[in-house]
Design a protein around this motif. Structure first.
Motif, PDB file in Angstrom:
ATOM      1  N   GLN A  39     115.203  10.463 -28.324  1.00  0.00           N
ATOM      2  CA  GLN A  39     113.628   9.953 -27.857  1.00  0.00           C
ATOM      3  C   GLN A  39     112.771  10.796 -28.688  1.00  0.00           C
ATOM      4  O   GLN A  39     111.426  10.251 -28.974  1.00  0.00           O
ATOM      5  N   ARG A  42     112.399   8.885 -31.732  1.00  0.00           N
ATOM      6  CA  ARG A  42     111.662   7.691 -31.619  1.00  0.00           C
ATOM      7  C   ARG A  42     110.164   8.035 -31.469  1.00  0.00           C
ATOM      8  O   ARG A  42     109.029   7.399 -31.888  1.00  0.00           O
ATOM      9  N   MET A  43     109.773   9.089 -30.705  1.00  0.00           N
ATOM     10  CA  MET A  43     108.247   9.500 -30.704  1.00  0.00           C
ATOM     11  C   MET A  43     107.859   9.654 -31.892  1.00  0.00           C
ATOM     12  O   MET A  43     106.661   9.508 -32.045  1.00  0.00           O
ATOM     13  N   LYS A  97     112.474  15.073 -22.879  1.00  0.00           N
ATOM     14  CA  LYS A  97     112.656  13.687 -23.198  1.00  0.00           C
ATOM     15  C   LYS A  97     111.575  12.847 -22.301  1.00  0.00           C
ATOM     16  O   LYS A  97     111.319  11.892 -23.008  1.00  0.00           O
ATOM     17  N   ARG A  98     111.335  13.236 -21.035  1.00  0.00           N
ATOM     18  CA  ARG A  98     109.879  12.358 -20.411  1.00  0.00           C
ATOM     19  C   ARG A  98     108.819  12.647 -21.243  1.00  0.00           C
ATOM     20  O   ARG A  98     108.073  11.695 -21.396  1.00  0.00           O
ATOM     21  N   ARG A 101     108.907  10.601 -24.573  1.00  0.00           N
ATOM     22  CA  ARG A 101     108.909   9.335 -23.746  1.00  0.00           C
ATOM     23  C   ARG A 101     107.387   8.804 -23.825  1.00  0.00           C
ATOM     24  O   ARG A 101     106.813   7.673 -23.946  1.00  0.00           O
ATOM     25  N   SER A 102     106.684   9.678 -22.838  1.00  0.00           N
ATOM     26  CA  SER A 102     105.438   9.358 -22.529  1.00  0.00           C
ATOM     27  C   SER A 102     104.356   9.420 -23.716  1.00  0.00           C
ATOM     28  O   SER A 102     103.522   8.601 -23.914  1.00  0.00           O
ATOM     29  N   LYS A 104     105.410   8.708 -26.810  1.00  0.00           N
ATOM     30  CA  LYS A 104     105.694   7.639 -27.757  1.00  0.00           C
ATOM     31  C   LYS A 104     104.876   6.122 -27.179  1.00  0.00           C
ATOM     32  O   LYS A 104     104.100   5.587 -27.803  1.00  0.00           O
ATOM     33  N   ARG A 105     104.853   6.290 -25.823  1.00  0.00           N
ATOM     34  CA  ARG A 105     104.027   5.198 -25.110  1.00  0.00           C
ATOM     35  C   ARG A 105     102.766   5.222 -25.571  1.00  0.00           C
ATOM     36  O   ARG A 105     102.070   4.456 -25.780  1.00  0.00           O
TER      37      ARG A 105
END
Length: 123
Positions: A39, A42-43, A97-98, A101-102, A104-105
């Motif tokens: 993750q 990806r970020m 991880k959260r 993800r945030s 990256k969004r």
């Protein structure tokens, strides 16, 4: 003799159960760590993409290229991607991880805005 065999079987069975439980816990931790690292990766990719698009937006705006919507480009000048956050996935796997993800969004949303602004306008 039978009691010795039963005791030995119970000890071996208990030892195997303990060893198996420890192995499962280690595998679960390794899988969670791997998921966090993926993750974060990806970020990072999303951040780099967003930063490249931001550089293009700035370049087009500074060139005053009228084939683009200069008002839209100007509005995006102050929307630089947030500071890159270095996440290590070492102490708080789920939290990191959260957070990744945030972030990256948010980088992906900025990239969409940048791409939209980098679309030439028809005259």
């Amino acid at each position: 003799m039978l009691s010795v065999l039963v005791a030995l079987s119970l000890c071996c069975g208990g030892g195997y159960y303990w060893w198996d439980t420890q192995g499962k816990a280690k595998r679960a931790h390794a899988e969670a760590e791997n998921a966090c690292f993926q993750q974060v990766s990806r970020m990072t990719e999303s951040y780099n993409k967003s930063l490249r698009l931001y550089a293009q937006v700035s370049s087009k705006f500074n060139e005053l290229d009228e084939s683009y919507d200069l008002d839209m480009l100007a509005a995006l000048q102050g929307k630089k991607p947030n500071e890159y956050e270095n996440l290590h996935c070492s102490t708080d796997l789920d939290g990191d991880k959260r957070k990744a993800r945030s972030l990256k969004r948010s980088y992906d949303e900025l990239s969409k805005e940048y791409r939209k602004a980098l679309t030439p306008v028809r005259k």
